[in-house]
Design a protein around this motif. Structure first.
Motif, PDB file in Angstrom:
ATOM      1  N   ALA A  87       0.989  -1.173   0.008  1.00 47.52           N
ATOM      2  CA  ALA A  87       0.079  -0.069   0.038  1.00 47.52           C
ATOM      3  C   ALA A  87       0.775   1.276   0.044  1.00 47.52           C
ATOM      4  O   ALA A  87       0.599   2.188  -0.720  1.00 47.52           O
ATOM      5  CB  ALA A  87      -0.816  -0.041   1.171  1.00 47.52           C
ATOM      6  N   SER A  91       1.156   3.672  -3.297  1.00 44.94           N
ATOM      7  CA  SER A  91       0.791   5.152  -2.930  1.00 44.94           C
ATOM      8  C   SER A  91       1.902   6.143  -3.406  1.00 44.94           C
ATOM      9  O   SER A  91       1.668   7.039  -4.093  1.00 44.94           O
ATOM     10  CB  SER A  91       0.276   5.364  -1.496  1.00 44.94           C
ATOM     11  OG  SER A  91       0.275   6.831  -1.211  1.00 44.94           O
ATOM     12  N   GLN A 274      -5.018  -2.904  -3.582  1.00 46.83           N
ATOM     13  CA  GLN A 274      -6.000  -2.716  -4.835  1.00 46.83           C
ATOM     14  C   GLN A 274      -7.348  -3.098  -4.330  1.00 46.83           C
ATOM     15  O   GLN A 274      -8.443  -2.515  -4.604  1.00 46.83           O
ATOM     16  CB  GLN A 274      -5.347  -3.237  -6.113  1.00 46.83           C
ATOM     17  CG  GLN A 274      -4.400  -2.584  -6.592  1.00 46.83           C
ATOM     18  CD  GLN A 274      -4.685  -1.365  -6.884  1.00 46.83           C
ATOM     19  OE1 GLN A 274      -5.566  -0.639  -7.479  1.00 46.83           O
ATOM     20  NE2 GLN A 274      -3.744  -0.042  -6.291  1.00 46.83           N
ATOM     21  N   LYS A 277      -8.842  -1.136  -1.551  1.00 48.49           N
ATOM     22  CA  LYS A 277      -9.444   0.220  -2.216  1.00 48.49           C
ATOM     23  C   LYS A 277     -10.793  -0.057  -2.836  1.00 48.49           C
ATOM     24  O   LYS A 277     -11.984   0.887  -2.687  1.00 48.49           O
ATOM     25  CB  LYS A 277      -8.585   0.727  -3.306  1.00 48.49           C
ATOM     26  CG  LYS A 277      -8.691   2.053  -3.608  1.00 48.49           C
ATOM     27  CD  LYS A 277      -7.788   2.519  -4.586  1.00 48.49           C
ATOM     28  CE  LYS A 277      -6.570   3.485  -3.619  1.00 48.49           C
ATOM     29  NZ  LYS A 277      -5.935   4.282  -4.241  1.00 48.49           N
ATOM     30  N   ARG A 278     -11.009  -1.145  -3.495  1.00 48.80           N
ATOM     31  CA  ARG A 278     -12.281  -1.529  -4.089  1.00 48.80           C
ATOM     32  C   ARG A 278     -13.249  -1.643  -3.134  1.00 48.80           C
ATOM     33  O   ARG A 278     -14.400  -1.585  -3.316  1.00 48.80           O
ATOM     34  CB  ARG A 278     -12.287  -2.596  -5.140  1.00 48.80           C
ATOM     35  CG  ARG A 278     -11.603  -2.199  -6.493  1.00 48.80           C
ATOM     36  CD  ARG A 278     -11.162  -3.145  -7.381  1.00 48.80           C
ATOM     37  NE  ARG A 278     -10.650  -2.786  -8.669  1.00 48.80           N
ATOM     38  CZ  ARG A 278      -9.537  -1.987  -8.936  1.00 48.80           C
ATOM     39  NH1 ARG A 278      -8.701  -1.731  -7.555  1.00 48.80           N
ATOM     40  NH2 ARG A 278      -9.031  -1.572 -10.046  1.00 48.80           N
ATOM     41  N   PRO A 283     -10.742   6.791  -1.356  1.00 49.64           N
ATOM     42  CA  PRO A 283      -9.251   7.116  -1.910  1.00 49.64           C
ATOM     43  C   PRO A 283      -8.461   7.272  -0.987  1.00 49.64           C
ATOM     44  O   PRO A 283      -8.575   7.103   0.371  1.00 49.64           O
ATOM     45  CB  PRO A 283      -9.539   8.582  -2.643  1.00 49.64           C
ATOM     46  CG  PRO A 283     -10.708   9.052  -1.573  1.00 49.64           C
ATOM     47  CD  PRO A 283     -11.574   7.929  -1.232  1.00 49.64           C
ATOM     48  N   ASN A 286      -5.341   3.838   1.991  1.00 55.91           N
ATOM     49  CA  ASN A 286      -5.972   2.750   2.713  1.00 55.91           C
ATOM     50  C   ASN A 286      -5.162   1.839   3.661  1.00 55.91           C
ATOM     51  O   ASN A 286      -5.267   0.506   3.391  1.00 55.91           O
ATOM     52  CB  ASN A 286      -6.760   1.731   1.840  1.00 55.91           C
ATOM     53  CG  ASN A 286      -8.001   2.413   1.338  1.00 55.91           C
ATOM     54  OD1 ASN A 286      -8.836   2.622   2.237  1.00 55.91           O
ATOM     55  ND2 ASN A 286      -8.182   2.760  -0.005  1.00 55.91           N
ATOM     56  N   SER A 290      -5.706  -2.260   4.190  1.00 58.99           N
ATOM     57  CA  SER A 290      -5.182  -2.960   3.255  1.00 58.99           C
ATOM     58  C   SER A 290      -4.215  -4.159   4.128  1.00 58.99           C
ATOM     59  O   SER A 290      -3.965  -5.198   3.862  1.00 58.99           O
ATOM     60  CB  SER A 290      -3.797  -2.270   2.802  1.00 58.99           C
ATOM     61  OG  SER A 290      -4.482  -1.440   1.639  1.00 58.99           O
TER      62      SER A 290
END
Lengths: 341, 297
Positions: A87, A91, A274, A277-278, A283, A286, A290
């Motif tokens: 993560a 980022s 990912q 995040k979904r 935004p 996370n 994560s």
């Protein structure tokens, strides 16, 4: 978006992200209980719970706490550490491919471990070699990518280049090793939780006890702002290079210690942020969701690895690799539909 | 060594304080106004390529200063230096009498806001969320979102007319709306000085005017000092209260547009033959390029 306010304190949170994180924690715990109860000697989940909280028979206690718990705890910690590192990297480089397994850090850890194997070192030395290899690779990539600061694309390209070179080196080292050592090394490179003891989990736990708070406290808010571009972040009062260096060092160390404990398990670092995040639809990096999702993926992958093929255990890295590859295809397919790729 | 630097530093401070008077003799006939932000004897360079040498500017307080000049003259570089994103190779950028490089970055961020040329809207972020990130320099680990933050973000969105878009995703918006949202974000930073790097690029003419009107309003209503880099000389002349014309990293002229924008200056700086007439709408100078002489006509 909700706010909690006290006298001198105000905290903002997203209800969906909090719910998702809580669900991850519950799922991880369920996977832990199931894994602890499964194996040649089956124990019902209720018995596992009783044993964990101090009850149960002596035999159960021996099997659950002495034999199986170290492996499960290692899986939890490795998953969380890799996912947090992933993560942070994604980022920093603002790219979903910017995870430690893509940038060569896990390859570097493998090289360090293989050097120890070829030299005939012990398991403890192998872990030290992995940490040293990961850190050395981290420094190398950072220096290669440095030009008035480190920027996303250069870091990815330098990482991919270093990763390619190191995988060649790793292949060479494998051919130089004794047959027995090479087999052991190959299992380690795939990523395996077989026969993990507290000695494997403890160094990682100590590293995480230091690094996780460092990342969450000093980098989390700055990373949010840095996603809007270095200039914007600097204009908003973030010391961009300092945060980037802190985050990179922490993420490389997390990756290296995780690799030392379980080998360079692939794709957990890539997929967890990912997916998180979904699922949270928030935004930002996370980081906490994560981390928990990484623990979920790793424990579930380990459970699957033990039972996917009856009578035969797979290394956990095989399962995460298959899952991660599938996920990458899915990302590509949905990305193409949305016209992004 | 350290004392040397200290001496130099206080020298520069002195120069910063005296700048308005020294400049009066040379390039700035009008500005005896006080200045919180300026640069003295700046050498600005990217990767060894020197963009400007011995460049001195002062931003008059409560002015709407516009920096114009031909491509690659160092406009954006100067703005980056003034917002401490670019460290000058020599010289000092002075904020409130102190070398900006010695101030904590968070403290600077509470005084000087910057809208860079390119910003990235994170995937799926909403307008309200993006604007709220402008509060970053005022927040801390334990003080993440005070009532004051909430109120200022609401005000910033209202001032830029994006309140109705609050829950929309930024990537769904049009270019003009997006620029308003980013402006709202720097407004939420609540800085007395606001720097804008080409805020009208990529916008059609109606949205350009829209953004510049917004800037003018922020300048007039709230007494902010605005510094913008613009490409269009006519827009610069219309909106600026103080114009800085750069050419090859040097100040070719500065002052009120009415006093400095002449056909000679435009020819000298841009190499363009033109007439300067009075803008029938605003009375400011309007640069009309000379017509191309057609063969046979």
């Amino acid at each position: 978006m909700r706010v909690l306010r006290g006298a001198a304190l105000s905290v903002r949170y997203r209800p969906r992200a909090v719910t998702a994180t809580a669900v991850f924690a519950v799922v991880a715990f369920a996977a832990v209980v199931l894994t602890l109860g499964s194996g040649d000697y089956r124990i019902a989940p209720a018995e596992v719970l009783r044993t964990l909280f101090g009850g149960g028979t002596v035999a159960d206690h021996f099997i659950v706490v002495q034999l199986r718990l170290p492996r499960v705890v290692t899986a939890l910690l490795v998953g969380a550490a890799l996912a947090l590192a992933g993560a942070v990297f994604q980022s920093l480089v603002r790219n979903p491919l910017g995870s430690p397994d893509m940038l060569g850090f896990t390859e570097g850890a493998a090289t360090g471990a293989l050097v120890v194997v070829v030299a005939g070192g012990s398991s403890a030395a192998l872990a030290c070699g992995a940490v040293a290899g990961g850190v050395a690779t981290g420094i190398g990539v950072y220096v290669l990518a440095w030009r008035r600061g480190v920027h996303g694309y250069r870091l990815i390209l330098a990482g991919i280049g270093v990763s390619a070179i190191l995988s060649g080196v790793n292949g060479y080292l494998l051919t130089k090793a004794q047959l027995m050592d090479a087999t052991r090394a190959l299992l380690w490179i795939t990523g395996s939780l077989d026969g993990r003891a507290w000695a494997d989990a403890v160094p990682l736990a100590i590293a995480m006890a230091v690094l996780v708070p460092v990342v969450l406290i000093t980098c989390s808010r700055a990373l949010h702002v840095m996603e809007m571009g270095d200039d914007t972040a600097a204009a908003l009062g973030v010391s961009v290079e300092r945060v980037r260096l802190t985050a990179l060092v922490a993420a490389v160390l997390l990756t290296s210690f995780a690799a030392a404990a379980a080998g360079p398990v692939s794709f957990v670092a890539l997929t967890s942020p990912q997916l998180a995040k979904r699922l949270t639809r928030a935004p930002g990096p996370n980081l906490i969701p994560s981390m928990l999702l990484g623990a979920v993926l790793m424990t579930c992958a380990d459970l699957a690895a033990q039972h996917a093929i009856p009578g035969r255990q797979l290394p956990v890295g095989v399962v995460t690799g298959v899952l991660g590859g599938g996920y990458l295809m899915w990302l590509l397919a949905t990305g193409r539909k949305a016209g992004r790729i | 060594m350290s004392t040397d630097r200290k001496d130099q530093h206080s020298d520069l401070e002195e120069m910063g304080r005296d700048m308005s008077t020294t400049m009066t003799d040379t390039a700035m006939p009008e500005t005896t106004a006080p200045s919180r932000l300026g640069g003295t004897a700046l050498t600005l360079a990217y990767d060894g390529r020197t963009v400007a040498e011995d460049l001195s500017v002062a931003i008059p307080d409560r002015s709407f200063t516009v920096i114009v000049g031909p491509n690659a003259c160092g406009k954006s570089t100067l703005l980056r230096a003034l917002s401490r994103l670019l460290k000058p190779k020599a010289g000092t950028v002075v904020l409130d009498g102190t070398d900006i490089a010695t101030l904590p970055t968070k403290q600077v961020a509470r005084i000087v806001g910057l809208l860079p040329q390119t910003s990235i809207a994170p995937d799926g972020i909403t307008v309200a969320d993006l604007v709220s990130r402008g509060r970053h320099p005022h927040q801390g680990l334990l003080r993440q979102w005070s009532r004051q933050d909430e109120q200022i973000v609401a005000e910033s969105m209202a001032a830029t007319g994006v309140t109705d878009l609050a829950d929309r995703a930024v990537d769904e918006l049009s270019g003009g709306q997006r620029q308003r949202v980013w402006t709202a974000m720097v407004l939420a930073q609540q800085t007395p000085l606001l720097l804008l790097d080409e805020p009208t690029t990529y916008l059609d003419i109606a949205h350009q005017v829209d953004i510049l009107d917004l800037c003018a309003r922020l300048h007039e209503d709230e007494g902010r000092t605005l510094v913008a880099v613009l490409h269009d000389l006519n827009q610069a002349a219309r909106y600026a209260t103080h114009l800085i014309v750069l050419c090859d990293g040097r100040v070719a002229a500065c002052g009120r547009p009415e006093e400095i924008v002449t056909a000679e200056l435009v020819h000298q700086v841009f190499g363009l033959t033109c007439r300067v007439i009075e803008d029938p709408e605003s009375g400011t100078p309007l640069v009309v390029p000379g017509a191309r002489r057609r063969s046979g006509a």
